[in-house]
Design an enzyme around this catalytic site. Structure first.
Site, PDB file in Angstrom:
ATOM      1  N   HIS A   1       0.836  -1.199   0.000  1.00 47.09           N
ATOM      2  CA  HIS A   1       0.000   0.000   0.000  1.00 47.09           C
ATOM      3  C   HIS A   1       0.877   1.258   0.000  1.00 47.09           C
ATOM      4  CE1 HIS A   1       0.820  -0.946   4.284  1.00 47.09           C
ATOM      5  NE2 HIS A   1       1.049   0.353   4.342  1.00 47.09           N
TER       6      HIS A   1
ATOM      7  N   ALA B   1      10.805 -18.386  11.102  1.00 48.16           N
ATOM      8  CA  ALA B   1       9.356 -18.262  11.240  1.00 48.16           C
ATOM      9  C   ALA B   1       8.999 -16.860  11.712  1.00 48.16           C
ATOM     10  CB  ALA B   1       8.830 -19.306  12.227  1.00 48.16           C
TER      11      ALA B   1
ATOM     12  N   ARG C   1      23.121 -15.194  10.940  1.00 44.46           N
ATOM     13  CA  ARG C   1      24.201 -16.158  10.707  1.00 44.46           C
ATOM     14  C   ARG C   1      24.450 -16.212   9.207  1.00 44.46           C
ATOM     15  NH1 ARG C   1      22.932 -20.197  14.039  1.00 44.46           N
ATOM     16  NH2 ARG C   1      24.660 -19.871  15.458  1.00 44.46           N
TER      17      ARG C   1
END
Length: 254
Positions: free
Chosen positions: A134, A181, A204
């Protein structure tokens, strides 16, 4: 007083439950979309062995969607090309998905402009990939009525995208990258990196000179040697810690 059990009613409920499950399994098999059984869908390309599980999510603009071979598209996955159905998007594909890609249940890939997913990428459930965001330039207009911004998205081969991750417009993710996640990715991500957070940052990375930095905390998994049978693996799984220690001592002595 305990209520008497109606055996006949219980039997009928069990029979109805089995019928429902069998009917749903039949619908899942028949409703799946493949190159051999595309149903109403006409994808620009769809490789051998690729399967869209039923029930499908929202799918439109499929002439501009190219799917590689041996892909697994989970249930309720949205695949769209263009802002809305029935647009002419030109001669070139908008959404390209490579070979061997897995898109987890409930994921969304929204390609209003070019989105490319490399081969052998694995997505957890509920991942959101979009090339559109948007805009809020005009403070006097509702944000939802302002023309959105679009930027191409590229995800390199061999990536692992964790559950609930969000890949924003303009993201350019290298090869063999782990996206944690819930991470929210924008901008460029180098090859062989692990990113996490919102916004995501590199936590990492592997380079040929230094290896993994910071170093990995656990040893790499040891592949099963060639020639090991399922029966031998089952026998190993039943060993206790003492047996394993004695086997290790014998191996060291030999």
């Amino acid at each position: 007083m305990p209520r008497s059990k109606n055996t006949f009613s219980s039997w009928r409920r069990g029979l109805a439950q089995r019928a429902v499950h069998a009917g749903w399994a039949w619908a899942q098999r028949r409703g799946a979309v493949t190159a051999e059984q595309p149903g109403r869908f006409r994808f620009g390309a769809m490789g051998v062995g690729t399967r869209l599980a039923f029930p499908l999510g929202t799918v439109f603009g499929e002439p501009w969607i190219h799917l590689g071979a041996h892909c697994i598209i989970g249930e309720q996955v949205t695949l769209t090309a263009g802002l809305m159905p029935d647009l002419d998007l030109g001669p070139d594909p908008i959404l390209r998905i490579g070979d061997g890609v897995v898109l987890g249940r409930g994921s969304h890939v929204i390609a209003d402009t070019e989105v490319t997913i490399g081969s052998d990428c694995y997505f957890g459930p509920y991942v959101y990939v979009t090339s559109t965001n948007h805009s809020y330039d005009d403070p006097h207009q509702p944000i939802g009525k302002q023309w959105p911004r679009m930027e191409p998205v590229g995800i390199g081969p061999g990536c692992w995208i964790g559950t609930g991750a969000v890949i924003l417009p303009g993201a350019r993710i290298g090869r063999n990258v782990v996206v944690a996640a819930g991470a929210v990715v924008r901008g460029a991500v180098p090859d062989h990196a692990v990113v996490a957070g919102a916004p995501a940052r590199v936590v990492r990375r592997w380079t040929p000179d230094a290896g993994w930095q910071p170093p990995l905390r656990t040893p790499a998994p040891v592949p099963i040697p060639d020639g090991v049978t399922p029966e031998q693996l089952q026998a190993l799984s039943q060993l206790n810690e003492g047996d394993i220690a004695r086997l290790a001592e014998l191996e060291a002595e030999s």
